[in-house]
Design a protein around this motif. Sequence first.
Motif, PDB file in Angstrom:
ATOM      1  N   PRO A 191       0.903  -1.324   0.055  1.00 54.09           N
ATOM      2  CA  PRO A 191      -0.091   0.025  -0.015  1.00 54.09           C
ATOM      3  C   PRO A 191       0.891   1.222   0.050  1.00 54.09           C
ATOM      4  N   GLY A 192       0.419   2.199  -0.977  1.00 52.01           N
ATOM      5  CA  GLY A 192       1.156   3.383  -1.003  1.00 52.01           C
ATOM      6  C   GLY A 192       2.414   3.277  -1.995  1.00 52.01           C
ATOM      7  N   GLN A 193       2.792   2.210  -2.232  1.00 53.15           N
ATOM      8  CA  GLN A 193       3.936   2.085  -3.296  1.00 53.15           C
ATOM      9  C   GLN A 193       3.544   1.714  -4.724  1.00 53.15           C
ATOM     10  N   GLN A 194       4.236   2.549  -5.473  1.00 51.88           N
ATOM     11  CA  GLN A 194       4.279   2.273  -6.908  1.00 51.88           C
ATOM     12  C   GLN A 194       2.822   1.899  -7.554  1.00 51.88           C
ATOM     13  N   SER A 195       2.616   0.742  -8.068  1.00 56.84           N
ATOM     14  CA  SER A 195       1.290   0.672  -8.693  1.00 56.84           C
ATOM     15  C   SER A 195       0.178   0.589  -7.862  1.00 56.84           C
ATOM     16  N   MET A 196       0.275   0.025  -6.584  1.00 58.73           N
ATOM     17  CA  MET A 196      -0.881   0.216  -5.407  1.00 58.73           C
ATOM     18  C   MET A 196      -1.195   1.600  -5.422  1.00 58.73           C
ATOM     19  N   LEU A 197      -0.212   2.581  -5.421  1.00 65.09           N
ATOM     20  CA  LEU A 197      -0.581   3.865  -5.310  1.00 65.09           C
ATOM     21  C   LEU A 197      -1.155   4.577  -6.678  1.00 65.09           C
ATOM     22  N   PHE A 198      -0.124   4.424  -7.490  1.00 61.61           N
ATOM     23  CA  PHE A 198      -0.627   5.193  -8.945  1.00 61.61           C
ATOM     24  C   PHE A 198      -1.600   4.699  -9.710  1.00 61.61           C
ATOM     25  N   GLU A 199      -1.936   3.281  -9.589  1.00 64.10           N
ATOM     26  CA  GLU A 199      -3.107   2.531 -10.251  1.00 64.10           C
ATOM     27  C   GLU A 199      -4.252   2.546  -9.234  1.00 64.10           C
ATOM     28  N   HIS A 200      -4.148   2.234  -8.204  1.00 73.42           N
ATOM     29  CA  HIS A 200      -5.236   1.993  -7.277  1.00 73.42           C
ATOM     30  C   HIS A 200      -5.327   2.903  -6.170  1.00 73.42           C
ATOM     31  N   ASP A 201      -4.739   3.926  -5.845  1.00 69.44           N
ATOM     32  CA  ASP A 201      -4.613   5.018  -4.909  1.00 69.44           C
ATOM     33  C   ASP A 201      -4.901   4.415  -3.529  1.00 69.44           C
ATOM     34  N   LEU A 202      -4.277   3.486  -3.263  1.00 64.69           N
ATOM     35  CA  LEU A 202      -4.394   2.896  -2.098  1.00 64.69           C
ATOM     36  C   LEU A 202      -3.116   3.310  -1.013  1.00 64.69           C
ATOM     37  N   PRO A 203      -3.161   4.090  -0.067  1.00 67.74           N
ATOM     38  CA  PRO A 203      -2.190   4.643   0.638  1.00 67.74           C
ATOM     39  C   PRO A 203      -1.062   4.045   1.523  1.00 67.74           C
ATOM     40  N   PHE A 204      -0.272   4.546   2.155  1.00 70.13           N
ATOM     41  CA  PHE A 204       0.430   3.847   3.319  1.00 70.13           C
ATOM     42  C   PHE A 204      -0.421   3.466   4.493  1.00 70.13           C
ATOM     43  N   ARG A 205       0.344   2.785   5.070  1.00 72.96           N
ATOM     44  CA  ARG A 205      -0.309   2.721   6.674  1.00 72.96           C
ATOM     45  C   ARG A 205       0.931   2.182   7.527  1.00 72.96           C
ATOM     46  N   PRO A 206       0.656   2.945   8.878  1.00 73.59           N
ATOM     47  CA  PRO A 206       1.931   2.674   9.639  1.00 73.59           C
ATOM     48  C   PRO A 206       2.049   1.283  10.008  1.00 73.59           C
ATOM     49  N   ASP A 207       0.949   0.497  10.095  1.00 70.26           N
ATOM     50  CA  ASP A 207       0.909  -0.812  10.861  1.00 70.26           C
ATOM     51  C   ASP A 207       1.537  -1.719  10.046  1.00 70.26           C
ATOM     52  N   TRP A 208       2.832  -1.896   9.451  1.00 75.96           N
ATOM     53  CA  TRP A 208       3.294  -2.606   8.169  1.00 75.96           C
ATOM     54  C   TRP A 208       3.162  -4.142   8.561  1.00 75.96           C
ATOM     55  N   GLU A 209       3.126  -4.461   9.582  1.00 76.14           N
ATOM     56  CA  GLU A 209       2.901  -5.990  10.032  1.00 76.14           C
ATOM     57  C   GLU A 209       1.426  -6.474   9.336  1.00 76.14           C
ATOM     58  N   ALA A 210       0.505  -5.628   9.106  1.00 76.49           N
ATOM     59  CA  ALA A 210      -0.509  -6.218   8.475  1.00 76.49           C
ATOM     60  C   ALA A 210      -0.377  -6.182   7.012  1.00 76.49           C
ATOM     61  N   VAL A 211       0.834  -5.907   6.600  1.00 76.82           N
ATOM     62  CA  VAL A 211       1.406  -6.017   5.128  1.00 76.82           C
ATOM     63  C   VAL A 211       2.072  -7.181   5.122  1.00 76.82           C
ATOM     64  N   LEU A 212       3.086  -7.072   5.854  1.00 74.54           N
ATOM     65  CA  LEU A 212       4.307  -8.318   6.047  1.00 74.54           C
ATOM     66  C   LEU A 212       3.515  -9.730   6.280  1.00 74.54           C
ATOM     67  N   THR A 213       2.633  -9.940   7.314  1.00 75.61           N
ATOM     68  CA  THR A 213       2.211 -11.064   7.938  1.00 75.61           C
ATOM     69  C   THR A 213       1.447 -11.802   6.655  1.00 75.61           C
ATOM     70  N   PRO A 214       0.470 -11.203   5.723  1.00 75.86           N
ATOM     71  CA  PRO A 214      -0.042 -11.956   4.667  1.00 75.86           C
ATOM     72  C   PRO A 214       1.159 -12.204   3.573  1.00 75.86           C
ATOM     73  N   VAL A 215       2.274 -11.242   3.495  1.00 75.48           N
ATOM     74  CA  VAL A 215       3.263 -11.812   2.627  1.00 75.48           C
ATOM     75  C   VAL A 215       3.933 -12.831   3.189  1.00 75.48           C
ATOM     76  N   LEU A 216       4.460 -12.936   4.282  1.00 73.91           N
ATOM     77  CA  LEU A 216       5.156 -14.149   4.657  1.00 73.91           C
ATOM     78  C   LEU A 216       4.276 -15.226   4.721  1.00 73.91           C
ATOM     79  N   ASP A 217       3.016 -15.267   5.310  1.00 70.69           N
ATOM     80  CA  ASP A 217       2.054 -16.510   4.957  1.00 70.69           C
ATOM     81  C   ASP A 217       2.141 -16.780   3.256  1.00 70.69           C
ATOM     82  N   PHE A 218       2.179 -16.171   2.319  1.00 71.26           N
ATOM     83  CA  PHE A 218       2.261 -16.442   0.959  1.00 71.26           C
ATOM     84  C   PHE A 218       3.715 -17.159   0.794  1.00 71.26           C
ATOM     85  N   VAL A 219       4.955 -16.472   1.378  1.00 75.43           N
ATOM     86  CA  VAL A 219       6.020 -17.072   0.916  1.00 75.43           C
ATOM     87  C   VAL A 219       6.030 -18.456   1.376  1.00 75.43           C
ATOM     88  N   LEU A 220       5.733 -18.637   2.595  1.00 75.72           N
ATOM     89  CA  LEU A 220       5.809 -19.893   3.236  1.00 75.72           C
ATOM     90  C   LEU A 220       5.084 -20.853   2.691  1.00 75.72           C
TER      91      LEU A 220
END
Length: 404
Positions: A191-220
């Motif tokens: 969220p807030g980065q590159q395509s998520m911002l420019f094409e989907h207008d999704l902003p940053f969030r301070p609680d980045w664990e909400a982003v990296l936990t699903p990313v880690l789940d995906f990688v695992l």
Amino acid sequence: MARTHEFRFSGNPDFDFEIRTTIGQAFSGAADIGEVLAAVEGIGEKDHDGWFRAWLALGDRVAAQGEASAQAGHSASGASAYLRAASYYASAVNAVASLPSEDELLPTFRKHRAAWDSWVDLVDLDIARVDIPYEDTTMPGYLFRAPGSATEKRPALVVVNGSDGALTSLWSSAVSGALRRGYHALVFDGPGQQSMLFEHDLPFRPDWEAVLTPVLDFVLGQPGVDPDRVALYGISQGGYWVPRALAFEHRFAAAIADPGVVDVSTSWTDHLPANMRKLLDEGEDAKFDRDMEFGMKFSHDLASTWRFRARPYGTTGYAETLRAVLQYTVEKVAGQITTQLLITDPEHEQFWPGQSERLAAAAPSVSTLTRFTAAEGADFHVQPLARALTEQRMFDWLDERLGR
């Protein structure tokens, strides 16, 4: 021997840093130093339109070279050109920040991503486009598989971007080095980065664990990944995203913050006059916004940069933006980190000076601080002209932590 003077590629510090960052990617194939220096030669330090046009034209020219080589069956040459073109278009995207409007932003970004995707299709690597589940949507990413990894589980590196970096910079800062050392690697737009911002207008969030936990789940969940050896790397403002997430997500085997960022807001508030900070602290938002608006009328550069930098936070007013940025701190939660953490600390850090040391002090039992100096040619934010040295130090540390 200490330097007696500082060489600059441009009298404009933003231009100078962009040049350093781009040519620093040459060691991984994402730039060619001569064509970069030739393209930006003679551009005045206040010529923002010329600066943007130079990067855009260079990207167009090199992308055309890539297309010609690919059509002639020269896939290696085509891939090389497309990767460099993607890097140059990324610099053009950054250059939009100083233009009077953002009309050029989306078309230029799409050229960048098209060049990157052309490289992905041509290069002799195992790369899969992926969609990572995130709340009620998905985040686009690219999963790089280590060469020769079909029959054994390998460690994996999740690579996190900063506030405005492009995927090409992640290739140079971490992914190419990871693949050469037998790691899988994942890059993505959060969220807030590159395509998520420019094409989907999704902003940053301070609680980045909400982003990296699903990313880690995906990688695992990916075949061939050793679940006990998934590491994390964050560059630039990623030096905040990483420790913030680690305070709550403890499954990563090791992590790197390049550099460490405790409080994102200082890169904004340290430049405020005392009277303006007083208005903000006292909740005088209307007066603060009035005075900021007045000041912006006298500085086109500042107004354009503010607009560009504020956009990922999803805010409108000046005070509202700063109040949002003030939430991006790990001051009170860094002590919760249990993951071993390498923190880079470059001399002459210009955006978050002293914060790598602050982060190490806030999480002393898990932190390793590695310094980079001007004498090594490794100063300034994210060591732009010393990425090979940075890669060596961080992967040597990471290999040792992962028992490799």
